[in-house]
Scaffold this motif. Structure first.
Motif, PDB file in Angstrom:
ATOM      1  N   VAL A 118       0.859  -1.181   0.000  1.00  0.00           N
ATOM      2  CA  VAL A 118       0.000   0.000   0.000  1.00  0.00           C
ATOM      3  C   VAL A 118       0.897   1.234   0.000  1.00  0.00           C
ATOM      4  O   VAL A 118       1.728   1.403   0.886  1.00  0.00           O
ATOM      5  CB  VAL A 118      -0.927   0.015   1.235  1.00  0.00           C
ATOM      6  CG1 VAL A 118      -1.745   1.297   1.275  1.00  0.00           C
ATOM      7  CG2 VAL A 118      -1.825  -1.197   1.235  1.00  0.00           C
ATOM      8  N   THR A 119       0.739   2.071  -0.996  1.00  0.00           N
ATOM      9  CA  THR A 119       1.547   3.285  -1.089  1.00  0.00           C
ATOM     10  C   THR A 119       0.749   4.534  -0.737  1.00  0.00           C
ATOM     11  O   THR A 119       1.331   5.576  -0.472  1.00  0.00           O
ATOM     12  CB  THR A 119       2.133   3.455  -2.505  1.00  0.00           C
ATOM     13  OG1 THR A 119       1.054   3.494  -3.447  1.00  0.00           O
ATOM     14  CG2 THR A 119       3.068   2.306  -2.842  1.00  0.00           C
ATOM     15  N   ASP A 120      -0.567   4.424  -0.726  1.00  0.00           N
ATOM     16  CA  ASP A 120      -1.408   5.556  -0.360  1.00  0.00           C
ATOM     17  C   ASP A 120      -2.804   5.052  -0.036  1.00  0.00           C
ATOM     18  O   ASP A 120      -3.222   4.000  -0.516  1.00  0.00           O
ATOM     19  CB  ASP A 120      -1.482   6.582  -1.487  1.00  0.00           C
ATOM     20  CG  ASP A 120      -1.951   7.953  -1.012  1.00  0.00           C
ATOM     21  OD1 ASP A 120      -2.211   8.124   0.201  1.00  0.00           O
ATOM     22  OD2 ASP A 120      -2.054   8.864  -1.854  1.00  0.00           O
ATOM     23  N   VAL A 121      -3.494   5.789   0.807  1.00  0.00           N
ATOM     24  CA  VAL A 121      -4.906   5.548   1.095  1.00  0.00           C
ATOM     25  C   VAL A 121      -5.619   6.861   0.820  1.00  0.00           C
ATOM     26  O   VAL A 121      -5.225   7.899   1.348  1.00  0.00           O
ATOM     27  CB  VAL A 121      -5.127   5.090   2.553  1.00  0.00           C
ATOM     28  CG1 VAL A 121      -6.608   5.002   2.874  1.00  0.00           C
ATOM     29  CG2 VAL A 121      -4.439   3.757   2.808  1.00  0.00           C
ATOM     30  N   VAL A 122      -6.646   6.823  -0.004  1.00  0.00           N
ATOM     31  CA  VAL A 122      -7.396   8.016  -0.384  1.00  0.00           C
ATOM     32  C   VAL A 122      -8.631   8.122   0.499  1.00  0.00           C
ATOM     33  O   VAL A 122      -9.342   7.138   0.714  1.00  0.00           O
ATOM     34  CB  VAL A 122      -7.786   7.941  -1.886  1.00  0.00           C
ATOM     35  CG1 VAL A 122      -8.659   9.109  -2.274  1.00  0.00           C
ATOM     36  CG2 VAL A 122      -6.531   7.881  -2.746  1.00  0.00           C
ATOM     37  N   CYS A 123      -8.878   9.308   1.020  1.00  0.00           N
ATOM     38  CA  CYS A 123     -10.058   9.556   1.857  1.00  0.00           C
ATOM     39  C   CYS A 123     -11.312   9.312   1.031  1.00  0.00           C
ATOM     40  O   CYS A 123     -11.442   9.809  -0.093  1.00  0.00           O
ATOM     41  CB  CYS A 123     -10.026  10.990   2.376  1.00  0.00           C
ATOM     42  SG  CYS A 123     -11.484  11.454   3.337  1.00  0.00           S
ATOM     43  N   ASP A 124     -12.255   8.537   1.572  1.00  0.00           N
ATOM     44  CA  ASP A 124     -13.496   8.222   0.862  1.00  0.00           C
ATOM     45  C   ASP A 124     -14.462   9.404   0.796  1.00  0.00           C
ATOM     46  O   ASP A 124     -15.437   9.353   0.055  1.00  0.00           O
ATOM     47  CB  ASP A 124     -14.197   7.026   1.525  1.00  0.00           C
ATOM     48  CG  ASP A 124     -13.475   5.721   1.243  1.00  0.00           C
ATOM     49  OD1 ASP A 124     -13.019   5.529   0.104  1.00  0.00           O
ATOM     50  OD2 ASP A 124     -13.360   4.900   2.176  1.00  0.00           O
ATOM     51  N   VAL A 125     -14.215  10.470   1.540  1.00  0.00           N
ATOM     52  CA  VAL A 125     -15.097  11.631   1.509  1.00  0.00           C
ATOM     53  C   VAL A 125     -14.559  12.702   0.562  1.00  0.00           C
ATOM     54  O   VAL A 125     -15.205  13.056  -0.424  1.00  0.00           O
ATOM     55  CB  VAL A 125     -15.299  12.214   2.934  1.00  0.00           C
ATOM     56  CG1 VAL A 125     -16.144  13.483   2.883  1.00  0.00           C
ATOM     57  CG2 VAL A 125     -15.933  11.172   3.839  1.00  0.00           C
ATOM     58  N   CYS A 126     -13.352  13.197   0.825  1.00  0.00           N
ATOM     59  CA  CYS A 126     -12.826  14.319   0.029  1.00  0.00           C
ATOM     60  C   CYS A 126     -11.899  13.862  -1.108  1.00  0.00           C
ATOM     61  O   CYS A 126     -11.454  14.681  -1.908  1.00  0.00           O
ATOM     62  CB  CYS A 126     -12.091  15.309   0.921  1.00  0.00           C
ATOM     63  SG  CYS A 126     -10.550  14.669   1.617  1.00  0.00           S
ATOM     64  N   LEU A 127     -11.612  12.572  -1.158  1.00  0.00           N
ATOM     65  CA  LEU A 127     -10.775  11.964  -2.199  1.00  0.00           C
ATOM     66  C   LEU A 127      -9.336  12.470  -2.198  1.00  0.00           C
ATOM     67  O   LEU A 127      -8.643  12.413  -3.206  1.00  0.00           O
ATOM     68  CB  LEU A 127     -11.408  12.149  -3.585  1.00  0.00           C
ATOM     69  CG  LEU A 127     -12.844  11.640  -3.724  1.00  0.00           C
ATOM     70  CD1 LEU A 127     -13.374  11.938  -5.109  1.00  0.00           C
ATOM     71  CD2 LEU A 127     -12.917  10.162  -3.401  1.00  0.00           C
ATOM     72  N   CYS A 128      -8.856  12.949  -1.032  1.00  0.00           N
ATOM     73  CA  CYS A 128      -7.473  13.406  -0.904  1.00  0.00           C
ATOM     74  C   CYS A 128      -6.598  12.281  -0.362  1.00  0.00           C
ATOM     75  O   CYS A 128      -7.067  11.363   0.300  1.00  0.00           O
ATOM     76  CB  CYS A 128      -7.395  14.596   0.053  1.00  0.00           C
ATOM     77  SG  CYS A 128      -8.163  16.077  -0.603  1.00  0.00           S
ATOM     78  N   SER A 129      -5.309  12.410  -0.614  1.00  0.00           N
ATOM     79  CA  SER A 129      -4.334  11.467  -0.087  1.00  0.00           C
ATOM     80  C   SER A 129      -4.251  11.599   1.432  1.00  0.00           C
ATOM     81  O   SER A 129      -4.433  12.681   1.980  1.00  0.00           O
ATOM     82  CB  SER A 129      -2.961  11.762  -0.698  1.00  0.00           C
ATOM     83  OG  SER A 129      -1.957  11.037  -0.048  1.00  0.00           O
ATOM     84  N   THR A 130      -3.965  10.494   2.113  1.00  0.00           N
ATOM     85  CA  THR A 130      -3.781  10.536   3.562  1.00  0.00           C
ATOM     86  C   THR A 130      -2.299  10.469   3.924  1.00  0.00           C
ATOM     87  O   THR A 130      -1.960  10.296   5.084  1.00  0.00           O
ATOM     88  CB  THR A 130      -4.532   9.373   4.247  1.00  0.00           C
ATOM     89  OG1 THR A 130      -4.014   8.132   3.758  1.00  0.00           O
ATOM     90  CG2 THR A 130      -6.022   9.472   4.003  1.00  0.00           C
ATOM     91  N   ARG A 131      -1.434  10.643   2.924  1.00  0.00           N
ATOM     92  CA  ARG A 131       0.016  10.629   3.162  1.00  0.00           C
ATOM     93  C   ARG A 131       0.401  11.915   3.890  1.00  0.00           C
ATOM     94  O   ARG A 131      -0.047  12.995   3.550  1.00  0.00           O
ATOM     95  CB  ARG A 131       0.769  10.530   1.841  1.00  0.00           C
ATOM     96  CG  ARG A 131       2.285  10.458   2.008  1.00  0.00           C
ATOM     97  CD  ARG A 131       2.988  10.190   0.704  1.00  0.00           C
ATOM     98  NE  ARG A 131       2.595   8.949   0.077  1.00  0.00           N
ATOM     99  CZ  ARG A 131       2.976   7.739   0.486  1.00  0.00           C
ATOM    100  NH1 ARG A 131       3.744   7.632   1.536  1.00  0.00           N
ATOM    101  NH2 ARG A 131       2.586   6.662  -0.157  1.00  0.00           N
ATOM    102  N   VAL A 132       1.247  11.786   4.903  1.00  0.00           N
ATOM    103  CA  VAL A 132       1.723  12.937   5.671  1.00  0.00           C
ATOM    104  C   VAL A 132       3.176  13.224   5.317  1.00  0.00           C
ATOM    105  O   VAL A 132       3.810  12.457   4.600  1.00  0.00           O
ATOM    106  CB  VAL A 132       1.551  12.715   7.193  1.00  0.00           C
ATOM    107  CG1 VAL A 132       0.077  12.708   7.569  1.00  0.00           C
ATOM    108  CG2 VAL A 132       2.210  11.434   7.648  1.00  0.00           C
ATOM    109  N   GLU A 133       3.708  14.325   5.827  1.00  0.00           N
ATOM    110  CA  GLU A 133       5.038  14.822   5.452  1.00  0.00           C
ATOM    111  C   GLU A 133       6.144  13.787   5.581  1.00  0.00           C
ATOM    112  O   GLU A 133       7.043  13.724   4.760  1.00  0.00           O
ATOM    113  CB  GLU A 133       5.400  16.045   6.289  1.00  0.00           C
ATOM    114  CG  GLU A 133       4.620  17.275   5.918  1.00  0.00           C
ATOM    115  CD  GLU A 133       4.983  18.464   6.785  1.00  0.00           C
ATOM    116  OE1 GLU A 133       6.077  18.453   7.385  1.00  0.00           O
ATOM    117  OE2 GLU A 133       4.174  19.393   6.863  1.00  0.00           O
ATOM    118  N   ASN A 134       6.097  12.958   6.612  1.00  0.00           N
ATOM    119  CA  ASN A 134       7.176  11.991   6.824  1.00  0.00           C
ATOM    120  C   ASN A 134       7.041  10.761   5.920  1.00  0.00           C
ATOM    121  O   ASN A 134       7.823   9.828   6.026  1.00  0.00           O
ATOM    122  CB  ASN A 134       7.252  11.566   8.292  1.00  0.00           C
ATOM    123  CG  ASN A 134       6.054  10.730   8.725  1.00  0.00           C
ATOM    124  OD1 ASN A 134       5.166  10.414   7.945  1.00  0.00           O
ATOM    125  ND2 ASN A 134       6.041  10.372   9.987  1.00  0.00           N
TER     126      ASN A 134
END
Length: 133
Positions: A40-56
């Protein structure tokens, strides 16, 4: 005229050759292959469709899930939603608002529900942190 090497030197040479032979045999026994692995390289929010990846580079998301059992209107249905931090806390705020409306005329209702669902604080290492009663 060549002098005959001493026994100690011959012993060292034998051990050296034996070690080389064992290392070669060890390498022959290893099976090395390139393997393709899915991750898994990213998880997309099911509401706003944004990435849940953080700075680190990590992923920070909440999971809202339900598995409805026998006798419910949604028997056998399973739900799972991934929410970014903003959408999660918006959902919690909406639930608090709905809870206040549902209990508007309930004298036993504690209107201070700012910690609704909060299980622990200072849980930086996922070791339980400070539990909430």
């Amino acid at each position: 005229m060549l002098e005959r090497p001493e026994k100690a030197v011959l012993g060292e040479v034998k051990w050296y050759l034996l070690r080389l032979a064992l290392e070669a045999l060890e390498e022959e026994m290893k099976v090395i292959e390139k393997v393709e692995v899915d991750t898994v390289t990213d998880v997309v929010c099911d509401v706003c469709l944004c990435s849940t990846r953080v700075e680190n580079g990590g992923l920070e998301f909440a999971t809202l899930s339900a598995l409805w059992g026998y006798g419910t209107r949604h028997d056998g249905e399973r739900y799972e939603l991934h929410l970014c931090e903003d959408c999660f806390f918006q959902a919690v705020a909406d639930i608090r608002k709905h809870r206040r409306i549902e209990n508007l005329f309930n004298d036993d209702y504690d209107h201070n529900d700012n910690e609704l669902g909060l299980m622990a604080t200072d849980d930086y290492f996922h070791n339980g942190g400070i539990s909430k009663p």
